[in-house]
Design an enzyme around this catalytic site. Structure first.
Site, PDB file in Angstrom:
ATOM      1  N   GLU A 110       0.854  -1.192   0.000  1.00 54.35           N
ATOM      2  CA  GLU A 110       0.000   0.000   0.000  1.00 54.35           C
ATOM      3  C   GLU A 110       0.888   1.240   0.000  1.00 54.35           C
ATOM      4  O   GLU A 110       1.721   1.421   0.887  1.00 54.35           O
ATOM      5  CB  GLU A 110      -0.928   0.025   1.222  1.00 54.35           C
ATOM      6  CG  GLU A 110      -1.844   1.245   1.147  1.00 54.35           C
ATOM      7  CD  GLU A 110      -2.680   1.499   2.389  1.00 54.35           C
ATOM      8  OE1 GLU A 110      -2.899   0.580   3.209  1.00 54.35           O
ATOM      9  OE2 GLU A 110      -3.099   2.664   2.541  1.00 54.35           O
ATOM     10  N   ASP A 230      -5.035  -9.322  10.901  1.00 52.67           N
ATOM     11  CA  ASP A 230      -3.904  -9.245  11.843  1.00 52.67           C
ATOM     12  C   ASP A 230      -3.649 -10.626  12.456  1.00 52.67           C
ATOM     13  O   ASP A 230      -2.668 -10.816  13.164  1.00 52.67           O
ATOM     14  CB  ASP A 230      -4.236  -8.264  12.980  1.00 52.67           C
ATOM     15  CG  ASP A 230      -4.549  -6.863  12.478  1.00 52.67           C
ATOM     16  OD1 ASP A 230      -4.059  -6.502  11.396  1.00 52.67           O
ATOM     17  OD2 ASP A 230      -5.286  -6.124  13.177  1.00 52.67           O
TER      18      ASP A 230
END
Ligand code: G3P
Length: 248
Positions: A110, A230
């Protein structure tokens, strides 16, 4: 379609996000992909960090853009998470790609250009991806449509994903206009109709950040292309359960 599990900033619940221990843990746990964030230092080195400032994830304060890589490399990016990771360093995009190069991993980089533009970051990131021969297994994403357009202009073959927290109208044409081939969005925007629309236009759909088991199961049932979590070990467990249930 089988959903790909991306370790979001590495296995970032159990290890400090965007550090080598978090990436290694995600890989060891069996994540098929790793998601990470890139920003530029004062001397224009691409480094992996989510926030524009180092305040939350290091033992110092300030903007990434105001430090050289050498200065940042002296800091502790692990203690904020837990004493076990005291001394973990910030890493460069190069070190990360070098590590990933010989592993069967998909990569999502990203470009964090939604707050600061980091002029030229698109060229730098693409150059490093090509240098490590990772072009065919990397997706670049950004919240900034200008970054998407610039990446597409640099290489129209690159898989680029628009990131957005909002629901998008006219998904296919909106993405097409800026050169985005894939769509990355928040779990709250997930619906059966979005999945259908993406499938009918062959748009890879990846959902963030999926840490809740019920949400993971829904993503697997709907057959989204990928999830960012996560907790990759937990996601893989639930994925296996869903797959076994589907086959019984
Ligand atoms: O790339 C998926 C997800 O990481 C986007 O949100 O805020 O974590 O960069 P954020």
């Amino acid at each position: 379609m089988k959903t790909i599990i991306f370790a979001h900033r590495g296995a970032s619940k159990e290890a400090p996000e965007n550090t080598m221990p978090a990436f290694e843990l995600g890989y060891e746990q069996g994540a098929q992909g790793i998601e990470t964030d890139v920003q530029l230092t004062k001397d224009r080195v691409p480094v992996l960090i989510h926030d524009e400032k180092i305040n939350r994830t290091s033992n110092y304060k300030g903007y990434v853009k105001d430090f050289t890589y050498q200065e940042l490399s002296q800091l502790d990016f692990g203690s904020w998470h837990s004493s076990k990771y005291k001394g973990a360093s910030i890493i460069t995009l190069d070190s990360f790609l070098e590590w990933a190069q010989h592993k069967s991993l998909l990569i999502n980089i990203e470009l964090k250009t939604n707050v600061l533009e980091y002029e030229g970051i698109e060229e730098i990131v693409l150059d490093r991806i090509n240098h490590y021969d990772m072009f065919n297994r990397t997706v670049c994403s950004s919240f900034n449509p200008n970054t998407i357009k610039r990446l597409h202009h640099l290489d129209p073959r690159l898989e680029i994903a628009l990131l957005t927290k909002q629901k998008l109208k006219n998904l296919d044409s909106t993405l097409h206009k800026i050169g985005s081939r894939a769509f990355h969005t928040k779990y709250r925007n997930l619906s059966e109709s979005l999945v259908k629309a993406c499938k009918s236009h062959k748009i890879p759909l990846r959902i963030y950040t999926v840490n809740n088991p019920a949400h993971m199961i829904r993503c697997f049932h709907l057959g989204v292309t990928g999830i960012f979590t996560d907790l990759p070990a937990l996601a893989l467990e639930y994925k296996k359960i869903v797959e076994e249930t589907n086959h019984s």
